[in-house]
Design a protein around this motif. Structure first.
Motif, short mmCIF file in Angstrom:
data_model
loop_
_atom_site.label_atom_id
_atom_site.label_comp_id
_atom_site.label_asym_id
_atom_site.label_seq_id
_atom_site.Cartn_x
_atom_site.Cartn_y
_atom_site.Cartn_z
N UNK A 1 5.99 -26.24 -6.41
CA UNK A 1 6.42 -26.87 -5.33
C UNK A 1 7.65 -27.09 -5.01
N UNK A 2 8.73 -27.22 -5.98
CA UNK A 2 10.26 -27.22 -6.05
C UNK A 2 11.02 -26.03 -5.77
N UNK A 3 10.31 -24.94 -6.60
CA UNK A 3 11.16 -23.63 -6.42
C UNK A 3 10.45 -22.49 -6.20
N UNK A 4 9.15 -22.48 -6.05
CA UNK A 4 8.13 -21.36 -5.23
C UNK A 4 8.64 -20.09 -6.13
N UNK A 5 8.42 -20.21 -7.45
CA UNK A 5 8.85 -18.78 -8.30
C UNK A 5 7.51 -18.02 -8.04
N UNK A 6 7.86 -16.61 -8.30
CA UNK A 6 6.50 -15.57 -8.47
C UNK A 6 6.98 -14.48 -9.48
N UNK A 7 6.14 -14.12 -10.24
CA UNK A 7 6.25 -13.08 -10.97
C UNK A 7 5.52 -11.70 -10.56
N UNK A 8 5.06 -11.80 -9.48
CA UNK A 8 4.47 -10.64 -8.45
C UNK A 8 5.77 -9.82 -8.25
N UNK A 9 5.81 -8.59 -8.82
CA UNK A 9 6.90 -7.37 -8.34
C UNK A 9 6.39 -6.82 -7.22
N UNK A 10 5.38 -7.05 -6.40
CA UNK A 10 4.91 -6.36 -5.33
C UNK A 10 4.86 -4.95 -5.28
N UNK A 11 4.35 -4.38 -6.48
CA UNK A 11 4.29 -3.03 -6.73
C UNK A 11 3.09 -2.70 -5.86
N UNK A 12 3.00 -1.19 -5.61
CA UNK A 12 1.69 -0.61 -5.07
C UNK A 12 0.67 -0.78 -5.62
N UNK A 13 -0.40 -1.21 -4.95
CA UNK A 13 -1.92 -1.69 -5.71
C UNK A 13 -2.39 -0.34 -6.31
N UNK A 14 -3.02 -0.51 -7.66
CA UNK A 14 -3.57 0.52 -8.18
C UNK A 14 -4.96 1.12 -7.44
N UNK A 15 -5.60 0.23 -6.83
CA UNK A 15 -6.86 0.70 -6.23
C UNK A 15 -7.91 0.90 -7.43
N UNK A 16 -8.73 1.76 -7.10
CA UNK A 16 -10.00 2.23 -7.93
C UNK A 16 -9.13 3.20 -8.94
N UNK A 17 -9.35 3.01 -10.34
CA UNK A 17 -8.62 3.61 -11.21
C UNK A 17 -9.48 5.17 -11.46
N UNK A 18 -8.45 6.01 -11.81
CA UNK A 18 -9.17 7.30 -12.15
C UNK A 18 -9.44 7.39 -13.56
N UNK A 19 -9.96 8.56 -14.18
CA UNK A 19 -10.06 8.66 -15.49
C UNK A 19 -8.93 9.01 -16.27
N UNK A 20 -7.90 9.66 -15.55
CA UNK A 20 -6.49 9.94 -15.91
C UNK A 20 -5.75 8.58 -16.18
N UNK A 21 -5.99 7.39 -15.75
CA UNK A 21 -5.54 5.89 -15.93
C UNK A 21 -5.64 5.67 -17.28
N UNK A 22 -6.81 5.88 -17.74
CA UNK A 22 -7.09 5.20 -19.09
C UNK A 22 -6.33 5.89 -20.19
N UNK A 23 -6.00 7.07 -20.47
CA UNK A 23 -5.02 7.86 -21.34
C UNK A 23 -3.67 7.29 -21.15
N UNK A 24 -3.25 7.24 -19.76
CA UNK A 24 -2.01 6.75 -19.54
C UNK A 24 -1.96 5.35 -20.01
#
Length: 428
Positions: free
Chosen positions: A215-238
């Motif tokens: 309420x006082x400082x309005x902090x955020x940790x969200x870096x607003x990176x592009x959303x991942x969406x539905x993961x692909x198989x390659x995302x698991x080894x990555x």
């Protein structure tokens, strides 16, 4: 197994409501007070930082982040903090290399002013440490001292738990992190009653601290990176590779920590060790650039705003320099914590992975990089998972993080931690 668990739960006595209600007002008071102390120190440090890094060099006609100014400011910060550590009552608290996130023995309240001054100077001057440890230690000392006088009927460890969780809630702007840290701490201890009864008061304190900060400082940790969406198989080894590689990088710093601490300890006096440490940090800042200075929260947001703005080599250099700066700052005696700079290192490492292999999604790279680094540095799995998920909020990312945490944990568990005993040896 399920039947045994059910029988055990049924046999566990629950605390009646009249036993929990007396915790509500103390928890609210501690939560609000812990947040206000954190916000006060942070605001003071930010204003001092503006003077030191903008107004003063502009008035002198010196580049704000020139090599000369970084050397002057970091060395000067070492001199000022060294003076506080030398002359303040209690020497501004214990050696930060021996302090983790959890504190069991409250300090005398007479130590708190010197510790807060040293922390504010550190935050403003540029060393690569965060505010978490000094603020947690100070809030615990004040809550314990005041609580035992205002409500002597409450056990002392209750005030410690309330202050610690309240501060974690205030730092992260959410009580979830505090609840996870507390549940992890309780897992290794015999507890009386139901788990939710034990976290009732601390959760109120954490919520009050988080809401006050929000309420006082309005902090955020969200870096607003592009959303991942539905993961692909390659995302698991990555995810598996990035988290494990980040954990290995963090462990390199963990193993170097006792040697760096021993080197500064041989300088004996804080008016020698801290200025020398500041000079080394200035040289590292000149090598890695101004984004490798300070606690890293604003700096990692700047990195995330433009994931394509630096090369893989530049991201890697920033991660390594920041890691070295964190080790030096914590070894030479600057009062601060290691979580916030570790998050910056994880962000830079994850963006480096994305720059090397564009198929690694930036949000996934950042989240798994932070996960692996925090597992190595803090050895707290819930906190690492929560922080990583907080930076790139997505149900899909969370599922991948849970899987990626397993090999990364195998790499760090049972090995030395980035926390030392009084004699300078590493804790396992």
């Amino acid at each position: 197994m399920a039947q045994d668990t059910a029988q055990q739960s049924a046999a566990t006595p629950a605390t009646p409501a009249r036993g929990l209600l007396p915790l509500v007002l103390p928890a609210l008071a501690v939560g609000i007070g812990a947040s206000l102390l954190f916000l006060g120190v942070s605001t003071l440090a930010e204003r001092l930082e503006h003077v030191l890094w903008q107004n003063l060099p502009d008035a002198l006609g010196v580049g704000r982040y020139s090599v000369l100014w970084m050397l002057v400011m970091l060395t000067g910060t070492g001199v000022l903090v060294g003076l506080v550590v030398w002359k303040a009552p209690g020497h501004a608290g214990p050696d930060p290399a021996t302090v983790g996130l959890s504190v069991t023995t409250p300090l005398s309240p007479a130590v708190v002013p010197g510790l807060l001054v040293a922390a504010a100077l550190m935050l403003a001057g540029g060393p690569s440490l965060g505010p978490e440890n000094p603020i947690i230690v100070s809030n615990i000392a004040l809550a314990f001292w005041l609580g035992r006088r205002i409500a002597p009927g409450l056990p002392g460890d209750v005030w410690v738990a309330l202050a610690e969780t309240a501060t974690i809630g205030a730092l992260f702007g959410t009580p979830v992190a505090a609840a996870l840290v507390l549940s992890e701490a309780l897992a290794g201890q015999p507890i009386k009653g139901l788990l939710w009864d034990n976290v009732f008061g601390p959760l109120i304190a954490a919520a009050a601290g988080a809401l006050t900060t929000t309420l006082v400082a309005h902090p955020t940790f969200d870096l607003h990176l592009p959303a991942l969406g539905r993961p692909a198989w390659r995302d698991l080894p990555a995810a598996l590779v990035v988290a494990s590689a980040a954990a290995l990088l963090g462990m390199a710093a963990v193993y170097a920590f006792p040697y760096a601490h021993g080197a500064f300890r041989r300088l004996r006096h804080p008016m020698v060790a801290l200025p020398v440490g500041g000079l080394v940090l200035g040289l590292l800042g000149a090598l890695g650039g101004h984004l490798t200075l300070f606690k890293g929260l604003n700096e990692m947001a700047e990195l995330a705003r433009n994931p394509e703005g630096w090369s893989a080599g530049q991201f890697a250099a920033m991660a390594v320099v920041k890691l070295a700066a964190m080790v030096v700052a914590a070894s030479c005696g600057f009062r601060g914590g290691r979580i916030f700079p570790s998050v910056f290192i994880g962000v830079a490492f994850g963006l480096c992975a994305h720059a090397l292999v564009p198929a690694v999604h930036p949000a996934l790279g950042v989240a798994t990089g932070v996960l692996g680094m925090l597992l190595a540095v803090t050895r707290q799995g819930w906190l690492a998972l929560f922080t990583a998920a907080l930076l790139a909020p997505s149900a899909m990312v969370l599922a991948l993080l849970c899987v990626a945490s397993l090999p990364a944990w195998l790499l760090v568990t049972g090995r030395p931690q980035m926390q030392l005993r009084e004699d300078g040896t590493a804790i396992r």
